[in-house]
Design a protein around this motif. Structure first.
Motif, PDB file in Angstrom:
ATOM      1  N   GLN A 220      -5.314   6.542   7.360  1.00 17.81           N
ATOM      2  CA  GLN A 220      -4.902   5.219   7.804  1.00 17.81           C
ATOM      3  C   GLN A 220      -5.585   4.183   6.934  1.00 17.81           C
ATOM      4  O   GLN A 220      -6.776   4.301   6.640  1.00 17.81           O
ATOM      5  CB  GLN A 220      -5.300   4.976   9.259  1.00 17.81           C
ATOM      6  N   VAL A 221      -4.817   3.192   6.524  1.00 16.98           N
ATOM      7  CA  VAL A 221      -5.359   2.086   5.735  1.00 16.98           C
ATOM      8  C   VAL A 221      -5.237   0.820   6.573  1.00 16.98           C
ATOM      9  O   VAL A 221      -4.136   0.406   6.925  1.00 16.98           O
ATOM     10  CB  VAL A 221      -4.613   1.909   4.400  1.00 16.98           C
TER      11      VAL A 221
ATOM     12  N   LEU B 262      -4.315   6.944  -2.922  1.00 18.40           N
ATOM     13  CA  LEU B 262      -4.042   5.594  -2.449  1.00 18.40           C
ATOM     14  C   LEU B 262      -3.771   4.671  -3.622  1.00 18.40           C
ATOM     15  O   LEU B 262      -4.502   4.681  -4.611  1.00 18.40           O
ATOM     16  CB  LEU B 262      -5.261   5.095  -1.656  1.00 18.40           C
TER      17      LEU B 262
ATOM     18  N   LEU C 117      -9.309  -2.996   1.590  1.00 19.34           N
ATOM     19  CA  LEU C 117      -8.708  -1.847   2.249  1.00 19.34           C
ATOM     20  C   LEU C 117      -9.807  -1.042   2.938  1.00 19.34           C
ATOM     21  O   LEU C 117     -10.829  -0.734   2.324  1.00 19.34           O
ATOM     22  CB  LEU C 117      -8.014  -0.953   1.219  1.00 19.34           C
ATOM     23  N   TRP C 118      -9.591  -0.687   4.183  1.00 23.19           N
ATOM     24  CA  TRP C 118     -10.529   0.133   4.950  1.00 23.19           C
ATOM     25  C   TRP C 118      -9.784   1.412   5.314  1.00 23.19           C
ATOM     26  O   TRP C 118      -8.780   1.376   6.010  1.00 23.19           O
ATOM     27  CB  TRP C 118     -10.971  -0.605   6.206  1.00 23.19           C
ATOM     28  N   VAL C 119     -10.266   2.563   4.834  1.00 23.55           N
ATOM     29  CA  VAL C 119      -9.551   3.826   5.007  1.00 23.55           C
ATOM     30  C   VAL C 119     -10.267   4.719   6.011  1.00 23.55           C
ATOM     31  O   VAL C 119     -11.491   4.876   5.958  1.00 23.55           O
ATOM     32  CB  VAL C 119      -9.418   4.567   3.656  1.00 23.55           C
TER      33      VAL C 119
ATOM     34  N   ILE D 224       0.374   5.538   0.356  1.00 21.46           N
ATOM     35  CA  ILE D 224      -0.475   6.702   0.633  1.00 21.46           C
ATOM     36  C   ILE D 224       0.336   7.943   0.281  1.00 21.46           C
ATOM     37  O   ILE D 224       1.447   8.124   0.791  1.00 21.46           O
ATOM     38  CB  ILE D 224      -0.879   6.768   2.122  1.00 21.46           C
TER      39      ILE D 224
ATOM     40  N   VAL E  59       0.850  -1.192   0.000  1.00 21.90           N
ATOM     41  CA  VAL E  59       0.000   0.000   0.000  1.00 21.90           C
ATOM     42  C   VAL E  59       0.885   1.242   0.000  1.00 21.90           C
ATOM     43  O   VAL E  59       1.895   1.293   0.699  1.00 21.90           O
ATOM     44  CB  VAL E  59      -0.921   0.007   1.247  1.00 21.90           C
TER      45      VAL E  59
END
Length: 122
Positions: free
Chosen positions: A54-55, A111, A99-101, A43, A41
């Motif tokens: 935050q991922v 992202l 992915l939860w952002v 950012i 990932v």
């Protein structure tokens, strides 16, 4: 032993708007026929945000119940155009990942996430 790998992009320079609610973003990573994967990932800040994005990697063993996997990958607060990177290895027992952002208040971030799936063991 030879391996066959497949690279899958699940978020391709996706913009996460400033103040966006926490949510799943990008595509789900299907690992139902894989022998595990590595998920990377990145950012990238537009300008320095007020709260870092935050991922959190989430996984499911059955396709319906989602669980946090490892700790979050946290973006930078300090620099315009700062790049934060993280990676995680996903074992064979996982059916799907996503992915939860959260965060990213004050400024939008970009992202990108790619996975390298092991699809064949020879």
């Amino acid at each position: 032993m030879a391996l066959t790998k497949e690279v899958v992009t699940i978020a391709d320079n996706l913009t996460v708007s400033a103040g966006a609610a926490a949510a799943a973003v990008g595509s789900e990573l299907d690992l139902s026929s894989a022998y595990g994967a590595t998920l990377d990932v990145r950012i990238t800040n537009g300008t320095a945000p007020t709260v870092a994005a935050q991922v959190q990697i989430q996984t499911t063993p059955d396709g319906t119940s989602w669980y946090d996997f490892g700790g979050p990958i946290i973006g930078s607060l300090t620099l315009n155009a700062a790049v934060s990177r993280g990676g995680i290895e996903l074992p064979v027992g996982i059916k799907k990942a996503r992915l939860w952002v959260t965060g990213a208040t004050g400024q939008a971030v970009t992202l990108r996430a790619q996975a390298s799936k092991v699809t064949r063991l020879v």
